[in-house]
Write a protein that holds these residues in place. Structure first.
Motif, mmCIF file in Angstrom:
data_model
loop_
_atom_site.group_PDB
_atom_site.id
_atom_site.type_symbol
_atom_site.label_atom_id
_atom_site.label_comp_id
_atom_site.label_asym_id
_atom_site.label_seq_id
_atom_site.Cartn_x
_atom_site.Cartn_y
_atom_site.Cartn_z
ATOM 1 N N PHE A 1 5.295 15.904 -2.441
ATOM 2 C CA PHE A 1 4.400 15.225 -1.500
ATOM 3 C C PHE A 1 5.221 14.879 -0.261
ATOM 4 C CE2 PHE A 1 6.045 12.034 -4.431
ATOM 5 C CZ PHE A 1 6.511 11.029 -3.599
ATOM 6 N N THR A 2 4.510 14.603 0.819
ATOM 7 C CA THR A 2 5.164 14.354 2.101
ATOM 8 C C THR A 2 4.919 12.918 2.551
ATOM 9 O OG1 THR A 2 3.209 14.954 3.390
ATOM 10 C CG2 THR A 2 4.752 16.762 2.788
ATOM 11 N N VAL A 3 5.666 12.511 3.561
ATOM 12 C CA VAL A 3 5.452 11.200 4.168
ATOM 13 C C VAL A 3 4.030 11.120 4.709
ATOM 14 C CG1 VAL A 3 6.114 9.705 6.099
ATOM 15 C CG2 VAL A 3 7.880 10.739 4.664
ATOM 16 N N GLY A 4 3.542 12.219 5.280
ATOM 17 C CA GLY A 4 2.171 12.241 5.797
ATOM 18 C C GLY A 4 1.142 11.972 4.710
ATOM 19 N N GLU A 5 1.364 12.529 3.525
ATOM 20 C CA GLU A 5 0.439 12.290 2.413
ATOM 21 C C GLU A 5 0.518 10.842 1.923
ATOM 22 O OE1 GLU A 5 -0.033 16.520 0.175
ATOM 23 O OE2 GLU A 5 1.999 15.664 0.220
ATOM 24 N N ALA B 1 0.829 -1.213 0.000
ATOM 25 C CA ALA B 1 0.000 0.000 0.000
ATOM 26 C C ALA B 1 0.861 1.259 0.000
ATOM 27 C CB ALA B 1 -0.938 -0.001 1.206
ATOM 28 N N VAL B 2 1.935 1.254 0.774
ATOM 29 C CA VAL B 2 2.822 2.417 0.844
ATOM 30 C C VAL B 2 3.545 2.602 -0.491
ATOM 31 C CG1 VAL B 2 4.892 3.342 1.966
ATOM 32 C CG2 VAL B 2 3.041 2.389 3.349
ATOM 33 N N HIS B 3 4.055 1.522 -1.062
ATOM 34 C CA HIS B 3 4.720 1.621 -2.370
ATOM 35 C C HIS B 3 3.772 2.172 -3.431
ATOM 36 C CE1 HIS B 3 8.223 -1.457 -1.723
ATOM 37 N NE2 HIS B 3 8.273 -0.423 -0.902
ATOM 38 N N GLN B 4 2.555 1.673 -3.440
ATOM 39 C CA GLN B 4 1.575 2.159 -4.413
ATOM 40 C C GLN B 4 1.305 3.642 -4.212
ATOM 41 O OE1 GLN B 4 -1.995 -0.165 -4.767
ATOM 42 N NE2 GLN B 4 -3.064 1.424 -5.910
ATOM 43 N N ALA B 5 1.169 4.060 -2.979
ATOM 44 C CA ALA B 5 0.928 5.476 -2.694
ATOM 45 C C ALA B 5 2.086 6.337 -3.180
ATOM 46 C CB ALA B 5 0.702 5.681 -1.195
ATOM 47 N N VAL B 6 3.318 5.890 -2.955
ATOM 48 C CA VAL B 6 4.492 6.649 -3.406
ATOM 49 C C VAL B 6 4.500 6.786 -4.922
ATOM 50 C CG1 VAL B 6 7.018 6.606 -3.599
ATOM 51 C CG2 VAL B 6 5.933 6.104 -1.421
ATOM 52 N N THR B 7 4.303 5.682 -5.634
ATOM 53 C CA THR B 7 4.369 5.754 -7.102
ATOM 54 C C THR B 7 3.213 6.577 -7.671
ATOM 55 O OG1 THR B 7 3.300 3.586 -7.338
ATOM 56 C CG2 THR B 7 5.701 3.631 -7.372
ATOM 57 N N ILE C 1 5.723 4.543 8.687
ATOM 58 C CA ILE C 1 6.627 4.782 7.557
ATOM 59 C C ILE C 1 7.996 5.212 8.062
ATOM 60 C CG2 ILE C 1 7.052 6.269 5.560
ATOM 61 C CD1 ILE C 1 4.009 6.202 5.062
ATOM 62 N N TYR C 2 8.028 6.144 8.994
ATOM 63 C CA TYR C 2 9.317 6.596 9.530
ATOM 64 C C TYR C 2 10.068 5.451 10.219
ATOM 65 C CZ TYR C 2 8.320 11.489 8.537
ATOM 66 O OH TYR C 2 8.063 12.673 7.901
ATOM 67 N N TRP D 1 11.179 2.984 7.125
ATOM 68 C CA TRP D 1 12.038 3.503 6.065
ATOM 69 C C TRP D 1 12.931 4.663 6.501
ATOM 70 C CZ3 TRP D 1 7.042 1.801 4.731
ATOM 71 C CH2 TRP D 1 7.012 0.698 3.865
ATOM 72 N N GLY D 2 12.519 5.421 7.490
ATOM 73 C CA GLY D 2 13.349 6.506 7.999
ATOM 74 C C GLY D 2 13.212 7.811 7.244
ATOM 75 N N THR D 3 13.393 7.776 5.928
ATOM 76 C CA THR D 3 13.333 9.006 5.132
ATOM 77 C C THR D 3 12.493 8.782 3.888
ATOM 78 O OG1 THR D 3 15.256 8.462 3.763
ATOM 79 C CG2 THR D 3 15.687 9.646 5.849
ATOM 80 N N LEU D 4 12.054 9.876 3.302
ATOM 81 C CA LEU D 4 11.306 9.802 2.050
ATOM 82 C C LEU D 4 12.196 9.239 0.936
ATOM 83 C CD1 LEU D 4 8.622 10.337 0.641
ATOM 84 C CD2 LEU D 4 9.395 12.670 0.189
#
Length: 191
Positions: free
Chosen positions: A36-40, A19-25, A52-53, A56-59
């Motif tokens: 975009f931000t980690v929050g988004e 889900a996170v990977h899909q959101a990023v792409t 997420i933090y 992964w730690g960072t965007l």
């Protein structure tokens, strides 16, 4: 006695990662990296930003992991028994993947990471190494079969780069005639 925590493949952790990977792409394709931000990402993926933090730690690290995950999921290396058909299949699959959902976002992520400082460059290098390892596998298989195979960097130059440039600049089509031509020219050049 302390109990050991076990991870289940395909469990909650895998669902969160997907889900996170899909959101990023998706966000990278819609807005471009850095817009975009980690929050988004967290909101779109339906997870807490702290998850997420923590993972992964960072965007930048998240973006690299999303890009690498996309590569391995969407662009497997064919093994048809012939370098020509392997390259044709690879070129067709890459063209289909980068012009499909998430593909443009992944390309934008890989490019943007170059300008995201040292952490971004390290993340970009991880993405490129994952792709290079895929290509090395194809080349090694062909060599083991006794075929004369190009260097993996030649595959980047003659197949991936043209497909990526056409995708990034909206220059189509990326049909079978085009991708087969890329593969055939590389094989002819390597012979």
């Amino acid at each position: 006695m302390e109990s050991e925590k076990t991870r289940r493949p395909g469990g909650r952790s895998a669902r969160v990662r997907t889900a996170v990977h899909q959101a990023v792409t998706e966000l990278a394709a819609e807005r471009g990296y850095g817009n975009f931000t980690v929050g988004e990402v967290a909101a779109r993926a339906g997870v807490a930003d702290t998850s997420i933090y923590r993972r992964w730690g960072t965007l930048e690290a998240l973006s690299a992991d999303a890009a690498i995950g996309w590569l391995t999921e969407h662009s497997p290396i064919p093994d048809t028994g012939s370098l020509t058909t392997d390259l044709r299949g690879f070129a067709a699959k890459v063209a289909s993947d980068v012009s499909g959902p998430g593909g443009l976002g992944v390309l934008r992520l890989a490019m943007a990471l170059t300008n995201a400082g040292e952490t971004g460059q390290q993340a970009r290098n991880q993405f490129l190494m994952a792709r290079f390892e895929q290509l090395r596998t194809m080349v090694d298989r062909a060599t083991a079969r006794g075929e004369r195979a190009p260097d993996p960097m030649d595959i980047v130059d003659h197949i991936l780069a043209p497909i990526y440039v056409r995708t990034l600049f909206g220059m189509g089509p990326l049909d079978a005639g085009y991708t087969n031509g890329l593969a055939d020219r590389l094989v002819d050049q390597s012979a």
